[in-house]
Design a protein around this motif. Structure first.
Motif, PDB file in Angstrom:
ATOM      1  N   ASN A   1      21.215  -7.893  38.078  1.00 36.55           N
ATOM      2  CA  ASN A   1      20.125  -8.848  37.896  1.00 36.55           C
ATOM      3  C   ASN A   1      20.196  -9.889  39.006  1.00 36.55           C
ATOM      4  N   CYS A   2      19.116 -10.597  39.218  1.00 34.95           N
ATOM      5  CA  CYS A   2      19.094 -11.627  40.256  1.00 34.95           C
ATOM      6  C   CYS A   2      19.983 -12.818  39.905  1.00 34.95           C
ATOM      7  N   HIS A   3      20.067 -13.130  38.611  1.00 33.78           N
ATOM      8  CA  HIS A   3      20.805 -14.304  38.162  1.00 33.78           C
ATOM      9  C   HIS A   3      21.524 -14.008  36.857  1.00 33.78           C
ATOM     10  N   VAL A   4      22.502 -14.833  36.499  1.00 31.21           N
ATOM     11  CA  VAL A   4      23.083 -14.762  35.168  1.00 31.21           C
ATOM     12  C   VAL A   4      22.010 -15.221  34.182  1.00 31.21           C
ATOM     13  N   ALA A   5      22.089 -14.701  32.953  1.00 31.66           N
ATOM     14  CA  ALA A   5      21.131 -15.108  31.925  1.00 31.66           C
ATOM     15  C   ALA A   5      21.815 -15.060  30.572  1.00 31.66           C
ATOM     16  N   LYS A   6      21.513 -16.041  29.743  1.00 29.72           N
ATOM     17  CA  LYS A   6      22.024 -16.040  28.377  1.00 29.72           C
ATOM     18  C   LYS A   6      21.044 -15.239  27.537  1.00 29.72           C
TER      19      LYS A   6
ATOM     20  N   THR B   1      35.150 -21.030  17.413  1.00 26.56           N
ATOM     21  CA  THR B   1      34.849 -19.902  18.285  1.00 26.56           C
ATOM     22  C   THR B   1      33.373 -19.560  18.131  1.00 26.56           C
ATOM     23  N   THR B   2      32.700 -19.371  19.259  1.00 25.82           N
ATOM     24  CA  THR B   2      31.266 -19.084  19.271  1.00 25.82           C
ATOM     25  C   THR B   2      31.006 -17.891  20.181  1.00 25.82           C
ATOM     26  N   SER B   3      30.076 -17.035  19.759  1.00 23.99           N
ATOM     27  CA  SER B   3      29.739 -15.833  20.529  1.00 23.99           C
ATOM     28  C   SER B   3      28.457 -16.007  21.326  1.00 23.99           C
ATOM     29  N   PHE B   4      28.443 -15.406  22.501  1.00 24.83           N
ATOM     30  CA  PHE B   4      27.286 -15.381  23.387  1.00 24.83           C
ATOM     31  C   PHE B   4      27.127 -13.964  23.911  1.00 24.83           C
ATOM     32  N   LYS B   5      25.976 -13.677  24.454  1.00 26.88           N
ATOM     33  CA  LYS B   5      25.783 -12.458  25.241  1.00 26.88           C
ATOM     34  C   LYS B   5      25.162 -12.911  26.550  1.00 26.88           C
ATOM     35  N   ILE B   6      25.822 -12.552  27.657  1.00 28.74           N
ATOM     36  CA  ILE B   6      25.405 -12.986  28.987  1.00 28.74           C
ATOM     37  C   ILE B   6      25.260 -11.767  29.891  1.00 28.74           C
ATOM     38  N   SER B   7      24.173 -11.742  30.656  1.00 27.25           N
ATOM     39  CA  SER B   7      23.952 -10.643  31.596  1.00 27.25           C
ATOM     40  C   SER B   7      24.135 -11.138  33.028  1.00 27.25           C
ATOM     41  N   GLY B   8      24.365 -10.192  33.901  1.00 27.52           N
ATOM     42  CA  GLY B   8      24.541 -10.488  35.323  1.00 27.52           C
ATOM     43  C   GLY B   8      24.378  -9.192  36.088  1.00 27.52           C
TER      44      GLY B   8
ATOM     45  N   ASP C   1      27.096  -8.712  28.478  1.00 25.22           N
ATOM     46  CA  ASP C   1      28.410  -8.579  27.851  1.00 25.22           C
ATOM     47  C   ASP C   1      28.542  -9.599  26.731  1.00 25.22           C
ATOM     48  N   ASP C   2      29.295  -9.222  25.717  1.00 21.03           N
ATOM     49  CA  ASP C   2      29.628 -10.174  24.662  1.00 21.03           C
ATOM     50  C   ASP C   2      30.709 -11.096  25.201  1.00 21.03           C
ATOM     51  N   VAL C   3      30.492 -12.386  24.990  1.00 21.51           N
ATOM     52  CA  VAL C   3      31.381 -13.420  25.503  1.00 21.51           C
ATOM     53  C   VAL C   3      31.781 -14.313  24.339  1.00 21.51           C
ATOM     54  N   GLU C   4      33.045 -14.707  24.321  1.00 18.29           N
ATOM     55  CA  GLU C   4      33.553 -15.562  23.248  1.00 18.29           C
ATOM     56  C   GLU C   4      34.037 -16.878  23.842  1.00 18.29           C
ATOM     57  N   LEU C   5      33.483 -17.983  23.356  1.00 17.01           N
ATOM     58  CA  LEU C   5      33.892 -19.317  23.791  1.00 17.01           C
ATOM     59  C   LEU C   5      34.689 -19.953  22.668  1.00 17.01           C
TER      60      LEU C   5
ATOM     61  N   ALA D   1      29.027 -20.221  32.705  1.00 19.49           N
ATOM     62  CA  ALA D   1      28.964 -19.321  33.864  1.00 19.49           C
ATOM     63  C   ALA D   1      27.853 -19.768  34.795  1.00 19.49           C
ATOM     64  N   THR D   2      27.976 -19.367  36.063  1.00 21.09           N
ATOM     65  CA  THR D   2      26.939 -19.639  37.061  1.00 21.09           C
ATOM     66  C   THR D   2      26.625 -18.329  37.785  1.00 21.09           C
ATOM     67  N   ASP D   3      25.673 -18.403  38.701  1.00 19.91           N
ATOM     68  CA  ASP D   3      25.355 -17.219  39.492  1.00 19.91           C
ATOM     69  C   ASP D   3      26.550 -16.706  40.288  1.00 19.91           C
ATOM     70  N   ASN D   4      27.514 -17.564  40.578  1.00 19.08           N
ATOM     71  CA  ASN D   4      28.719 -17.101  41.271  1.00 19.08           C
ATOM     72  C   ASN D   4      29.561 -16.180  40.394  1.00 19.08           C
ATOM     73  N   ASN D   5      29.330 -16.195  39.082  1.00 21.85           N
ATOM     74  CA  ASN D   5      30.044 -15.316  38.156  1.00 21.85           C
ATOM     75  C   ASN D   5      29.240 -14.062  37.825  1.00 21.85           C
ATOM     76  N   LYS D   6      28.079 -13.876  38.443  1.00 20.27           N
ATOM     77  CA  LYS D   6      27.148 -12.791  38.098  1.00 20.27           C
ATOM     78  C   LYS D   6      27.822 -11.422  38.066  1.00 20.27           C
ATOM     79  N   ASN D   7      28.689 -11.141  39.006  1.00 25.83           N
ATOM     80  CA  ASN D   7      29.322  -9.819  39.080  1.00 25.83           C
ATOM     81  C   ASN D   7      30.398  -9.605  38.012  1.00 25.83           C
ATOM     82  N   GLU D   8      30.717 -10.645  37.238  1.00 24.07           N
ATOM     83  CA  GLU D   8      31.687 -10.507  36.155  1.00 24.07           C
ATOM     84  C   GLU D   8      31.032 -10.015  34.864  1.00 24.07           C
TER      85      GLU D   8
END
Length: 140
Positions: A125-130, A115-122, A99-103, A86-93
């Motif tokens: 916030n000013c930017h996306v963050a893992k 399959t790997t799990s992540f948690k990403i915020s947006g 959110d829990d994210v599955e790759l 993800a990038t800052d262009n995906n921040k509003n998602e």
């Protein structure tokens, strides 16, 4: 003179961020102009780079696929063993709290699916963050 120039620049940045955040229903805050992206490398059990295929990233809250974009065309990665989640262009998602994210990715050599799990915020916030998740994914 330099002091006044710095003050004007700070006011311009703060007002631009305030306007952007208010348009999205977020509280006003000053943000930097950096462009943040979240990426991973694919490696084997020995830590050597491995090509991946069929990489998909799903936001578990919305059930939607996340497709990382830059300010131009889509940017799936810089090679078959590097992937931008993800990038800052995906921040509003993403939710502000994350959110829990599955790759899911397939090893291009062995066809093993991982399959790997992540948690990403947006969100506001000013930017996306893992928040959590690995920097390297081991594909067997």
């Amino acid at each position: 003179m330099y002091k006044y120039l710095c003050l004007l620049l700070l006011i311009a940045v703060a007002s631009a961020c305030k306007k952007h955040n208010q348009e999205n229903g977020c509280a006003a805050k000053a943000c930097t102009y950096e462009f943040v992206s979240i990426s991973v490398n694919f490696v084997d059990k020995d830590g050597k780079l491995v090509p991946a295929k069929d990489v998909r990233v799903i936001n578990k809250r919305t059930g939607r696929q996340i497709i990382a974009t830059s300010n131009g065309p889509a940017i799936p990665g810089l090679g078959p063993n590097f992937f931008t989640i993800a990038t800052d262009n995906n921040k509003n998602e993403f939710a502000t709290d994350g959110d829990d994210v599955e790759l899911t990715a397939t090893n291009a050599i062995t066809n093993h699916i991982q399959t790997t799990s992540f948690k990403i915020s947006g969100g506001c916030n000013c930017h996306v963050a893992k928040i959590s998740g690995p920097e390297k994914i081991v594909l067997q």
